[in-house]
Each structure stands twice: as C-alpha cells, then as structure tokens.
Design an enzyme around this catalytic site. Structure first.
Site, PDB file in Angstrom:
ATOM      1  N   GLU A 198       0.826  -1.209   0.000  1.00 33.13           N
ATOM      2  CA  GLU A 198       0.000   0.000   0.000  1.00 33.13           C
ATOM      3  C   GLU A 198       0.859   1.257   0.000  1.00 33.13           C
ATOM      4  O   GLU A 198       0.616   2.190  -0.765  1.00 33.13           O
ATOM      5  CB  GLU A 198      -0.931   0.009   1.215  1.00 33.13           C
ATOM      6  CG  GLU A 198      -2.141  -0.887   1.056  1.00 33.13           C
ATOM      7  CD  GLU A 198      -3.244  -0.520   2.020  1.00 33.13           C
ATOM      8  OE1 GLU A 198      -3.170   0.551   2.647  1.00 33.13           O
ATOM      9  OE2 GLU A 198      -4.189  -1.313   2.136  1.00 33.13           O
ATOM     10  N   ILE A 199       1.861   1.293   0.876  1.00 32.76           N
ATOM     11  CA  ILE A 199       2.702   2.484   0.962  1.00 32.76           C
ATOM     12  C   ILE A 199       3.559   2.615  -0.287  1.00 32.76           C
ATOM     13  O   ILE A 199       3.654   3.697  -0.877  1.00 32.76           O
ATOM     14  CB  ILE A 199       3.564   2.440   2.231  1.00 32.76           C
ATOM     15  CG1 ILE A 199       2.669   2.553   3.475  1.00 32.76           C
ATOM     16  CG2 ILE A 199       4.596   3.568   2.220  1.00 32.76           C
ATOM     17  CD1 ILE A 199       3.380   2.311   4.783  1.00 32.76           C
TER      18      ILE A 199
ATOM     19  N   ALA B 165      12.190   4.435   4.486  1.00 37.38           N
ATOM     20  CA  ALA B 165      11.045   4.772   5.335  1.00 37.38           C
ATOM     21  C   ALA B 165      10.284   3.499   5.688  1.00 37.38           C
ATOM     22  O   ALA B 165       9.120   3.547   6.056  1.00 37.38           O
ATOM     23  CB  ALA B 165      10.129   5.768   4.626  1.00 37.38           C
TER      24      ALA B 165
ATOM     25  N   ARG C 150      11.794  -0.235   7.278  1.00 38.10           N
ATOM     26  CA  ARG C 150      12.295  -0.736   8.551  1.00 38.10           C
ATOM     27  C   ARG C 150      13.820  -0.693   8.549  1.00 38.10           C
ATOM     28  O   ARG C 150      14.462  -1.069   7.572  1.00 38.10           O
ATOM     29  CB  ARG C 150      11.802  -2.165   8.821  1.00 38.10           C
ATOM     30  CG  ARG C 150      10.333  -2.243   9.190  1.00 38.10           C
ATOM     31  CD  ARG C 150      10.056  -1.633  10.560  1.00 38.10           C
ATOM     32  NE  ARG C 150       8.646  -1.646  10.924  1.00 38.10           N
ATOM     33  CZ  ARG C 150       7.799  -0.640  10.734  1.00 38.10           C
ATOM     34  NH1 ARG C 150       8.226   0.468  10.152  1.00 38.10           N
ATOM     35  NH2 ARG C 150       6.541  -0.737  11.121  1.00 38.10           N
TER      36      ARG C 150
ATOM     37  N   GLU D 184      17.396   1.251  16.164  1.00 40.74           N
ATOM     38  CA  GLU D 184      16.459   2.244  16.683  1.00 40.74           C
ATOM     39  C   GLU D 184      16.057   1.941  18.132  1.00 40.74           C
ATOM     40  O   GLU D 184      15.810   0.777  18.470  1.00 40.74           O
ATOM     41  CB  GLU D 184      15.221   2.244  15.778  1.00 40.74           C
ATOM     42  CG  GLU D 184      14.310   3.414  15.946  1.00 40.74           C
ATOM     43  CD  GLU D 184      13.244   3.472  14.862  1.00 40.74           C
ATOM     44  OE1 GLU D 184      12.092   3.728  15.225  1.00 40.74           O
ATOM     45  OE2 GLU D 184      13.571   3.263  13.675  1.00 40.74           O
TER      46      GLU D 184
ATOM     47  N   HIS E 287      11.817   8.682  12.848  1.00 38.52           N
ATOM     48  CA  HIS E 287      10.717   7.734  12.638  1.00 38.52           C
ATOM     49  C   HIS E 287       9.362   8.446  12.702  1.00 38.52           C
ATOM     50  O   HIS E 287       8.524   8.153  13.561  1.00 38.52           O
ATOM     51  CB  HIS E 287      10.768   6.588  13.648  1.00 38.52           C
ATOM     52  CG  HIS E 287      10.014   5.374  13.185  1.00 38.52           C
ATOM     53  ND1 HIS E 287      10.290   4.103  13.619  1.00 38.52           N
ATOM     54  CD2 HIS E 287       8.975   5.227  12.310  1.00 38.52           C
ATOM     55  CE1 HIS E 287       9.475   3.232  13.057  1.00 38.52           C
ATOM     56  NE2 HIS E 287       8.657   3.899  12.254  1.00 38.52           N
ATOM     57  N   ILE E 288       9.161   9.337  11.752  1.00 39.28           N
ATOM     58  CA  ILE E 288       7.932  10.143  11.718  1.00 39.28           C
ATOM     59  C   ILE E 288       7.070   9.807  10.509  1.00 39.28           C
ATOM     60  O   ILE E 288       6.222  10.603  10.098  1.00 39.28           O
ATOM     61  CB  ILE E 288       8.257  11.654  11.728  1.00 39.28           C
ATOM     62  CG1 ILE E 288       9.171  12.032  10.551  1.00 39.28           C
ATOM     63  CG2 ILE E 288       8.882  12.055  13.055  1.00 39.28           C
ATOM     64  CD1 ILE E 288       9.374  13.536  10.380  1.00 39.28           C
ATOM     65  N   GLY E 289       7.263   8.610   9.948  1.00 42.26           N
ATOM     66  CA  GLY E 289       6.544   8.243   8.726  1.00 42.26           C
ATOM     67  C   GLY E 289       5.056   8.499   8.780  1.00 42.26           C
ATOM     68  O   GLY E 289       4.480   9.075   7.862  1.00 42.26           O
ATOM     69  N   ASN E 290       4.410   8.083   9.863  1.00 39.42           N
ATOM     70  CA  ASN E 290       2.961   8.302   9.963  1.00 39.42           C
ATOM     71  C   ASN E 290       2.611   9.359  11.005  1.00 39.42           C
ATOM     72  O   ASN E 290       1.489   9.394  11.507  1.00 39.42           O
ATOM     73  CB  ASN E 290       2.223   6.989  10.253  1.00 39.42           C
ATOM     74  CG  ASN E 290       2.693   6.326  11.538  1.00 39.42           C
ATOM     75  OD1 ASN E 290       3.193   6.973  12.442  1.00 39.42           O
ATOM     76  ND2 ASN E 290       2.526   5.013  11.618  1.00 39.42           N
TER      77      ASN E 290
END
Length: 317
Positions: free
Chosen positions: A155-156, A234, A236, A265, A283-286
C-alpha cells in the site's frame, strides 16, 4: 469490569472510545515502558494496546492471566511474538491503511530533501549565510524525470509510486510477488533487485520487515548502485546494514541517503550524523494528526469488537 492496559499515550480520540466501554489504565511515565511495568500492567488486563516500540515477547504474554487481544498501534507488528500469541488464543491486530498517505508523503519529502539539499541549505541559511545566487552554488539533483526503484510495492509503496509518477518518474519495483494490476494502474515495471539497484536514481525501501529481509541492502548491493544514486529508507531499519551504508557514503559509492528508520532504533549510528548528504528524521513516517488519530480509532474499535465477542477487523495472526 473488563480491563484494558495501554503501553503508552495514544491520541484522545482512541483513548476516550476505550474509556466509554472499559476500565482503562495507561502508562504515562517518561520514555518507553520498561518490561517489569508492562508485565504488571498486563497481569489482569483483558486487552493490551501496544505501541510499535513495545516489545511483547513470550515473557510478557505469560504474565497476562486474561489477555484476549494485543492491539498494536502501528502498521507493523514485528515487536510482538505473534505466533506465541496465537498459541495462547490471543488475537493480534495492527493498524494498516492509516499510515499509507502519511508515509508516502514523507518518502517523497525525503527524496526532495536530500536531492535538493534542503536541510543542508536551511542550516547554511541559519548559520553562516550565503553571498547570493551564483551559477555553481549549492547544486543538487533534479527529481523530475528520474527513475525511482521501490522495494516493496504494498500500500505504501504503491502510494509512493503514484506520487513519483506526478514527477514524471519512471517507476521500477521489486518484491516477492509481481503485482500486474498495480503495474497497469500506476505504470510501474517489475524487475529483480539487481536490475532495480543498477538502474534507479532513487531507491526507496517501503517494505515491512521480516527476518528474510535482514541486511537486504549490504555492501554487495551498494556496489551495484549508480554513483549518483540515493537510498531512502522509510520502511524498517534492519533491512539496511548501516555500517555498510556508512562505508558506501565514505567511499562515495552512492551520492546520499535519507532515513526515517534505523537498524538499532532508537539509537542512530553516530557516523551517519556527520554526513551533509544524509537526511535523518526520527521515525515520523505516519506522524500526522490525521494518521495517528485514525490509528487510535482502529486499535480502539478492534479492542471493543474483541472484548464484546465480535471478530476484530485487522487480525494478523
């Protein structure tokens, strides 16, 4: 009364939904929850709302006497021993779809930031300043018309491809399965990993992690990339061997990188911080109001369904 334990603060929209139905206890300490606190929290809980940063292993699961569902606040779920949870008849759920647009937007943002040297330029403007426009000053790379190689056309990855097409980019992708319908819809071309590495100007990792992908991008793979290529992660962190990335940057094997996730991380390999041609985000992807609220609603609704005797919508085990 039915009890829900939340392993860290979540948006109020989800918290309030849960409070309408159950007794809710939420960890609100500083930093990430420690193992002993989590074990105590789940001891009498009927449901656990875990965060992507919450390790839910066999020991945690065995500490819970009444647990029926682990609702993970995140699209991924490699922080949970999913198979053991299934053996204990505990459902594990995640929050797919909610992260798609936000993470795809960030992926394109990372591409633009590193190729056009936006972060580097911002720092220069705020510190030493500059002498004005000049023909050879602060040149970067154009994004439009280039080739993007997407590792993981889920999806991404598919949403990244659609955005890339708006920049008139050629889209290559690789993954375990060819997706012909998406190819037609997006205008993407399926290739093997080697072909993608050799031809892409921007290589983006948008795959979910599983052990078979550990260090998928290592020294051998960097050596196949163009010297003008950029690596964008973006997905893992452990998919990339960060020491090999440092060496590739040191030796100018590739032109730059932009990372939102990290191999160790929340620790970031120190050497990565020294490169001007590397963009780092935490780690601000979403991390948008819209996505995080939707994720909170999903974990709350699936928890409510399970504890009311219905099947959750997004079971992963």
């Amino acid at each position: 009364m039915t009890k829900v334990y939340i392993a860290g603060a979540i948006p109020e929209v989800g918290l309030n939904l849960l409070k309408e139905h159950f007794e809710v206890d939420m960890y609100d300490g500083e930093g990430l929850i420690d193992k002993e606190t989590l074990k105590k929290g789940v001891e009498h809980a009927d449901a656990l709302v875990s965060l992507l940063s919450t390790s839910v292993d066999k020991d945690i699961i065995d500490s819970a006497n009444n647990l029926k569902i682990i609702a993970n606040y995140g699209a991924g779920f490699n922080n949970i021993d999913v198979e053991y949870a299934r053996q204990q008849n505990i459902d594990v759920t995640n929050t797919p779809h909610a992260s798609t647009n936000a993470t795809a937007d960030l992926t394109i943002g990372l591409i633009l930031s590193v190729a056009r040297r936006i972060v580097e330029g911002d720092h220069l403007s705020r510190t030493t300043g500059f002498d004005g426009w000049a023909p050879l000053f602060f040149r970067g790379r154009e994004v439009s018309g280039k080739t993007i190689g997407i590792i993981g056309l889920g999806e991404i990855g598919g949403a990244v491809a659609k955005r890339a097409r708006a920049f008139d980019m050629d889209v290559l992708y690789t993954g375990p399965h060819r997706k012909e319908e998406k190819e037609r819809d997006i205008g993407a071309k399926y290739v093997d990993l080697d072909t993608l590495l050799k031809n892409a100007d921007f290589i983006t990792i948008n795959a979910a992690y599983n052990p078979s992908l550990h260090h998928m991008i290592d020294t051998e793979q960097f050596n196949k990339m163009k010297s003008t290529a950029y690596l964008i992660n973006a997905g893992r962190g452990p998919i990339v061997n960060e020491q090999s990335l440092v060496e590739a940057l040191d030796n100018k094997v590739i032109e730059g990188a932009a990372l939102d996730v990290y191999e160790f991380e929340p620790e970031i390999t120190d050497a990565l911080k020294s490169f001007k041609n590397v963009v780092l985000t935490p780690h601000i992807g979403n991390a948008t109001f819209e996505a995080r609220d939707m994720m909170a609603k999903i974990v709350a609704n699936d928890t409510i369904k399970k504890l009311n005797g219905d099947e959750p919508q997004f079971i992963v085990n």
